[in-house]
Motif scaffolding. Structure first.
Motif, mmCIF file in Angstrom:
data_model
loop_
_atom_site.group_PDB
_atom_site.id
_atom_site.type_symbol
_atom_site.label_atom_id
_atom_site.label_comp_id
_atom_site.label_asym_id
_atom_site.label_seq_id
_atom_site.Cartn_x
_atom_site.Cartn_y
_atom_site.Cartn_z
ATOM 1 N N HIS A 2 0.797 -1.228 0.000
ATOM 2 C CA HIS A 2 0.000 0.000 0.000
ATOM 3 C C HIS A 2 0.832 1.282 0.000
ATOM 4 C CE1 HIS A 2 -3.155 -2.804 1.352
ATOM 5 N NE2 HIS A 2 -4.026 -1.886 1.002
ATOM 6 N N LYS A 3 2.132 1.183 0.140
ATOM 7 C CA LYS A 3 2.937 2.366 0.451
ATOM 8 C C LYS A 3 2.852 3.455 -0.614
ATOM 9 C CE LYS A 3 7.405 1.966 0.382
ATOM 10 N NZ LYS A 3 8.786 1.482 0.671
ATOM 11 N N TYR A 4 2.816 3.085 -1.898
ATOM 12 C CA TYR A 4 2.768 4.123 -2.930
ATOM 13 C C TYR A 4 1.388 4.778 -3.014
ATOM 14 C CZ TYR A 4 7.396 2.671 -4.340
ATOM 15 O OH TYR A 4 8.736 2.391 -4.341
ATOM 16 N N SER A 5 0.361 4.027 -2.680
ATOM 17 C CA SER A 5 -0.972 4.627 -2.616
ATOM 18 C C SER A 5 -1.039 5.658 -1.495
ATOM 19 C CB SER A 5 -2.034 3.543 -2.394
ATOM 20 O OG SER A 5 -2.189 2.728 -3.538
ATOM 21 N N VAL A 6 -0.407 5.345 -0.363
ATOM 22 C CA VAL A 6 -0.384 6.290 0.755
ATOM 23 C C VAL A 6 0.516 7.479 0.422
ATOM 24 C CG1 VAL A 6 0.217 6.607 3.191
ATOM 25 C CG2 VAL A 6 -0.896 4.490 2.441
ATOM 26 N N MET A 7 1.661 7.224 -0.201
ATOM 27 C CA MET A 7 2.560 8.306 -0.598
ATOM 28 C C MET A 7 1.837 9.325 -1.470
ATOM 29 S SD MET A 7 6.006 8.153 -2.984
ATOM 30 C CE MET A 7 7.045 7.302 -1.798
ATOM 31 N N ALA A 8 0.968 8.856 -2.352
ATOM 32 C CA ALA A 8 0.248 9.753 -3.258
ATOM 33 C C ALA A 8 -0.714 10.665 -2.509
ATOM 34 C CB ALA A 8 -0.514 8.937 -4.298
ATOM 35 N N ASN A 27 8.071 -6.451 -17.745
ATOM 36 C CA ASN A 27 9.253 -6.958 -17.050
ATOM 37 C C ASN A 27 8.905 -7.782 -15.816
ATOM 38 O OD1 ASN A 27 11.707 -5.520 -18.439
ATOM 39 N ND2 ASN A 27 10.147 -3.931 -18.209
ATOM 40 N N GLN A 28 7.587 -7.903 -15.553
ATOM 41 C CA GLN A 28 7.130 -8.663 -14.389
ATOM 42 C C GLN A 28 7.894 -8.249 -13.132
ATOM 43 O OE1 GLN A 28 4.418 -11.304 -14.266
ATOM 44 N NE2 GLN A 28 4.048 -9.701 -15.790
ATOM 45 N N GLU A 29 7.953 -6.942 -12.921
ATOM 46 C CA GLU A 29 8.662 -6.392 -11.766
ATOM 47 C C GLU A 29 7.878 -6.766 -10.504
ATOM 48 O OE1 GLU A 29 10.811 -4.719 -9.039
ATOM 49 O OE2 GLU A 29 8.719 -4.084 -9.146
ATOM 50 N N PRO A 30 8.411 -7.655 -9.667
ATOM 51 C CA PRO A 30 7.607 -8.245 -8.588
ATOM 52 C C PRO A 30 7.137 -7.260 -7.527
ATOM 53 C CG PRO A 30 9.923 -8.855 -8.363
ATOM 54 C CD PRO A 30 9.782 -8.188 -9.697
ATOM 55 N N TYR A 31 7.972 -6.293 -7.181
ATOM 56 C CA TYR A 31 7.603 -5.368 -6.105
ATOM 57 C C TYR A 31 6.396 -4.526 -6.498
ATOM 58 C CZ TYR A 31 8.273 -2.105 -2.229
ATOM 59 O OH TYR A 31 8.098 -1.350 -1.092
ATOM 60 N N LEU A 32 6.398 -4.000 -7.718
ATOM 61 C CA LEU A 32 5.300 -3.144 -8.153
ATOM 62 C C LEU A 32 4.094 -3.940 -8.629
ATOM 63 C CD1 LEU A 32 7.127 -0.195 -9.944
ATOM 64 C CD2 LEU A 32 6.363 -0.390 -7.576
ATOM 65 N N LEU A 33 4.301 -5.178 -9.050
ATOM 66 C CA LEU A 33 3.153 -6.025 -9.379
ATOM 67 C C LEU A 33 2.271 -6.236 -8.155
ATOM 68 C CD1 LEU A 33 4.477 -8.831 -11.767
ATOM 69 C CD2 LEU A 33 2.596 -7.236 -12.217
ATOM 70 N N ALA A 34 2.869 -6.107 -6.979
ATOM 71 C CA ALA A 34 2.137 -6.293 -5.729
ATOM 72 C C ALA A 34 1.731 -4.963 -5.105
ATOM 73 C CB ALA A 34 2.984 -7.096 -4.744
ATOM 74 N N SER A 35 1.642 -3.916 -5.911
ATOM 75 C CA SER A 35 1.287 -2.592 -5.390
ATOM 76 C C SER A 35 -0.164 -2.249 -5.705
ATOM 77 C CB SER A 35 2.203 -1.524 -5.998
ATOM 78 O OG SER A 35 1.786 -0.228 -5.615
ATOM 79 N N THR A 36 -0.889 -1.780 -4.703
ATOM 80 C CA THR A 36 -2.263 -1.324 -4.930
ATOM 81 C C THR A 36 -2.285 -0.133 -5.886
ATOM 82 O OG1 THR A 36 -2.145 0.111 -2.966
ATOM 83 C CG2 THR A 36 -3.045 -2.109 -2.660
ATOM 84 N N ALA A 37 -1.240 0.689 -5.847
ATOM 85 C CA ALA A 37 -1.202 1.909 -6.660
ATOM 86 C C ALA A 37 -1.186 1.616 -8.153
ATOM 87 C CB ALA A 37 0.025 2.749 -6.290
ATOM 88 N N LEU A 38 -0.748 0.428 -8.539
ATOM 89 C CA LEU A 38 -0.592 0.113 -9.956
ATOM 90 C C LEU A 38 -1.915 0.211 -10.709
ATOM 91 C CD1 LEU A 38 1.656 -0.707 -11.945
ATOM 92 C CD2 LEU A 38 0.994 -3.093 -11.556
ATOM 93 N N SER A 39 -3.018 -0.028 -10.023
ATOM 94 C CA SER A 39 -4.319 0.124 -10.686
ATOM 95 C C SER A 39 -5.145 1.254 -10.087
ATOM 96 C CB SER A 39 -5.116 -1.185 -10.625
ATOM 97 O OG SER A 39 -5.458 -1.516 -9.295
ATOM 98 N N GLU A 40 -5.132 1.397 -8.751
ATOM 99 C CA GLU A 40 -6.103 2.301 -8.127
ATOM 100 C C GLU A 40 -5.861 3.775 -8.411
ATOM 101 O OE1 GLU A 40 -6.125 4.530 -5.377
ATOM 102 O OE2 GLU A 40 -4.036 4.377 -4.751
ATOM 103 N N LEU A 41 -4.631 4.182 -8.678
ATOM 104 C CA LEU A 41 -4.389 5.603 -8.943
ATOM 105 C C LEU A 41 -5.081 6.068 -10.222
ATOM 106 C CD1 LEU A 41 -0.640 6.152 -7.931
ATOM 107 C CD2 LEU A 41 -2.706 6.764 -6.658
ATOM 108 N N LYS A 42 -5.379 5.137 -11.101
ATOM 109 C CA LYS A 42 -6.008 5.495 -12.375
ATOM 110 C C LYS A 42 -7.332 6.219 -12.187
ATOM 111 C CE LYS A 42 -7.741 3.505 -16.703
ATOM 112 N NZ LYS A 42 -7.898 2.262 -17.500
ATOM 113 N N ILE A 43 -8.111 5.821 -11.194
ATOM 114 C CA ILE A 43 -9.461 6.386 -11.074
ATOM 115 C C ILE A 43 -9.445 7.825 -10.580
ATOM 116 C CG2 ILE A 43 -10.248 4.052 -10.512
ATOM 117 C CD1 ILE A 43 -11.044 5.182 -7.723
ATOM 118 N N TRP A 44 -8.297 8.277 -10.077
ATOM 119 C CA TRP A 44 -8.197 9.639 -9.554
ATOM 120 C C TRP A 44 -7.551 10.594 -10.549
ATOM 121 C CZ3 TRP A 44 -11.098 9.743 -5.375
ATOM 122 C CH2 TRP A 44 -11.200 8.594 -4.591
#
Length: 242
Positions: A129-135, A221-238
């Motif tokens: 969740h960290k990048y979602s919170v950072m935003a 690149n199947q980057e594992p750390y960001l593949l597991a980030s909520t921000a990868l999809s949820e930031l789009k709606i904002w």
């Protein structure tokens, strides 16, 4: 009938598509005054929260798009006062966020998992969740980062449940455009080295281009750390232009 409150990234394909279908059903019951399931607890908690239903649908659609599904069924909720209730989410849960993780863990045992693996401890939950919170809130991002090392596992119910609730509530608030850019630029740093000809200076990029570039780099690149980030999809709606 179930509308989850945790990020859709945790849902497997069946659960993701199932919630999408059931959300449309709840909207139809509320907007059209249908009788079926009108007294169901899940339906009742979304009455007067048309805006929140619309946003939850957009979260589902963003996650579906990230996984390659083509979602073309917008939610039409009324904007009448007391129904749309912009900016407000239901105050009550059917199951608290930490309980939702537990329910999914039992449901998915020996089955397909979601894009984001269910967290086994507080540190993993925070990293997802960290990048979602950072935003949204940099001071909160720093505060949680300092405190989360003391949360050991799902068995630490009080600490884990408090963190799960805080993260769920935080992700319901709108990030600023500057906050979104800050988080996406940090995420871009993980994948830019793997994208041929990628630009380092992203200041002139639109938020949509920046998000799409991050998503493309992560998926290719199947980057594992960001593949597991909520921000990868949820930031789009904002993002207004997304």
């Amino acid at each position: 009938m179930r509308i989850w409150d945790i990020n859709p990234g945790y849902l497997n394909r069946q659960s993701l598509l199932g919630e999408h279908r059931e959300l449309h059903g709840i909207v139809s019951i509320i907007v059209n005054g249908k009788k079926g399931y009108s007294k169901h607890p899940e339906t009742l908690r979304w009455v007067d929260y048309g805006w929140a239903l619309k946003m939850r649908h957009e979260l589902l659609a963003a996650e579906m798009s990230l996984r390659g599904f083509n979602e073309k069924t917008p939610v039409l909720t009324t904007s009448n006062e007391g129904i749309f209730n912009e900016g407000a989410w239901p105050e009550k849960y059917i199951d608290a966020p930490w309980e939702q993780f537990t329910l999914l863990a039992a449901k998915y045992e020996k089955k397909e998992q979601g894009r984001i693996l269910l967290p086994k401890n507080g540190q993993q939950l925070w990293s997802q969740h960290k990048y979602s919170v950072m935003a949204r809130n940099v001071p909160l991002y720093k505060k949680i980062g300092r405190e989360v090392a003391n949360i050991s596992s799902l068995d630490s119910t009080d600490e884990f449940s408090a963190l799960a609730a805080l993260l769920t509530e935080t992700l319901r608030t709108a990030p600023s455009p500057g906050g979104i850019r800050n988080a996406l630029q940090h995420m871009w740093g993980y994948v830019s080295d793997h994208v041929p000809g990628s630009e380092r200076n992203t200041e002139d990029w639109s938020l949509s281009k920046l998000l799409q570039s991050v998503q493309q780099g992560v998926l290719e690149n199947q980057e594992p750390y960001l593949l597991a980030s909520t921000a990868l999809s949820e930031l789009k709606i904002w993002i207004p232009e997304a």
